[in-house]
Design an enzyme around this catalytic site. Structure first.
Site, mmCIF file in Angstrom:
data_model
loop_
_atom_site.group_PDB
_atom_site.id
_atom_site.type_symbol
_atom_site.label_atom_id
_atom_site.label_comp_id
_atom_site.label_asym_id
_atom_site.label_seq_id
_atom_site.Cartn_x
_atom_site.Cartn_y
_atom_site.Cartn_z
ATOM 1 N N CYS A 6 35.963 33.307 39.849
ATOM 2 C CA CYS A 6 34.701 33.031 39.561
ATOM 3 C C CYS A 6 34.092 33.568 38.221
ATOM 4 O O CYS A 6 32.928 32.741 37.757
ATOM 5 C CB CYS A 6 33.902 33.335 40.855
ATOM 6 S SG CYS A 6 33.525 34.975 41.141
ATOM 7 N N CYS A 57 37.228 41.160 46.376
ATOM 8 C CA CYS A 57 35.895 40.806 46.634
ATOM 9 C C CYS A 57 35.679 40.933 48.200
ATOM 10 O O CYS A 57 34.610 41.112 48.772
ATOM 11 C CB CYS A 57 35.562 39.461 46.144
ATOM 12 S SG CYS A 57 33.926 38.887 46.400
#
Length: 361
Positions: free
Chosen positions: A198, A101
């Protein structure tokens, strides 16, 4: 300087934005909407990626007194991070989605857009330090608070990205950051840190992968075998539910002859075979890495230390490079290291670069 502050909704990014503004920068806060369907990702305010987090980030921006926007990068995130996570596990590798990410989203997609909009830098709440070296290059070093140091997941950043980054928290312990948040009137001062992936709502990575990958061949079912004898000890519903070094959840019907626990030693995704054996067989002395990312100049040979997992131990190592290949000899053996993990290379406290582990020996 015009600064874009990435605000996740947690305490770290809020204080980082406040410090950037207090330093005299022209700061704008943004929150990244990363889920195409927010209900499908993690629920509950944990400091990243939920609707509650977006609201917390907006309130923090109001307190700081800076403009605030939400950027929808959900399609890019799904393609570059979520799909990559599934593909890597399906291939028998163990990826780090947070590192991916940072590489693909926060310091590529976000930074590119920020520069195009006239911003000079992106500020985040990561714990790492930036310094200008004697050669004029921007160096990234470990944070003062080694317990919170996040230089490992930033080891994919190159010189261009570092030159346009700000890490305002790198010189502070986490306790001081929380105290400062409270003093500034930020409601996230006591908000828990985010630890789970997440996009895995309940933290059950294996269950999430089983649901998403389902019957995707060739990973649906296979044998769990003993390395020494070749005996089949059990069956499983998908090799993507295992990782190298795993001990718990193997559900083996036959105990080891010596009574000691078994660990996952190898995952063969084509046949779905998972091989188990004693812990000493997990020892790794050599690694080969691919897809290197260098924070500055490229070393040809370096006596270094290598970190092989987030918040993991440092291992003394000799690192040699040849083109896009990185060979690492570990002077201190590591245990349970899997292809797909990142090897981040350090010279003292300075991050030299990183590579994706391709093979271990």
């Amino acid at each position: 300087m015009k600064v874009l502050a990435a605000m996740s909704g947690g305490v770290d990014s809020a204080v980082a934005a406040a410090r950037a503004a207090e330093a005299g920068h022209d700061v704008t806060g943004i929150h990244l909407a990363l889920s195409r369907n927010p209900a499908s990702y993690r629920s509950g305010a944990r400091g990243c990626c939920t609707i509650e987090d977006s609201n917390d980030a907006r309130r923090a921006a109001d307190v700081i007194g800076i403009p605030f926007y939400v950027w929808d990068l959900s399609e890019r995130f799904h393609e570059d991070v979520v799909e990559d996570f599934m593909d890597e596990y399906a291939a028998g590798r163990t990826p780090n989605p947070c590192l991916r990410c940072n590489e693909k989203i926060k310091f590529a997609a976000v930074l590119d857009r920020a520069l195009a909009l006239g911003f000079d830098a992106v500020a985040t709440g990561h714990y790492a330090q930036l310094r200008t070296g004697a050669d004029g290059l921007i160096e990234m070093h470990r944070a003062v608070d080694h317990g919170k140091d996040q230089s490992y997941v930033l080891g994919v950043l190159d010189q261009h990205q570092l030159a346009h980054s700000l890490f305002p928290l790198g010189d502070s312990p986490k306790s001081a950051v929380r105290a400062e948040a409270a003093e500034r009137g930020l409601l996230v001062a006591d908000k828990p840190d985010s630890h789970d992936i997440c996009f895995v709502a309940d933290g059950d990575n294996a269950g999430w992968l089983r649901e998403k990958l389902g019957d995707r061949a060739p990973n649906h079912g296979g044998a769990i075998v003993d390395e020494a004898t070749g005996e089949e000890l059990g069956r499983h519903q998908g090799s993507y539910g295992f990782t190298i070094g795993q001990r718990k959840g193997l559900r083996l019907g036959t105990p080891a002859a010596d009574g000691k626990p078994r660990f996952v030693l190898d995952i063969e995704p084509v046949s779905g075979t998972v091989t188990v054996g004693p812990r000493e067989r997990l020892a790794v002395h050599r690694l080969s890495g691919i897809k290197p990312r260098w924070c500055g100049s490229v070393p040809t040979r370096l006596d270094a230390t290598v970190q092989l997992r987030a918040h993991g131990d440092e291992h003394r190592a000799v690192v040699a490079t040849a083109g896009d290949r990185v060979d690492i000899e570990l002077l201190d053996p590591a245990f349970g290291i899997a292809p797909g993990q990142a090897a981040v290379i350090y010279d003292g406290s300075r991050v030299v670069g990183s590579a994706t582990i391709a093979t271990t020996a």
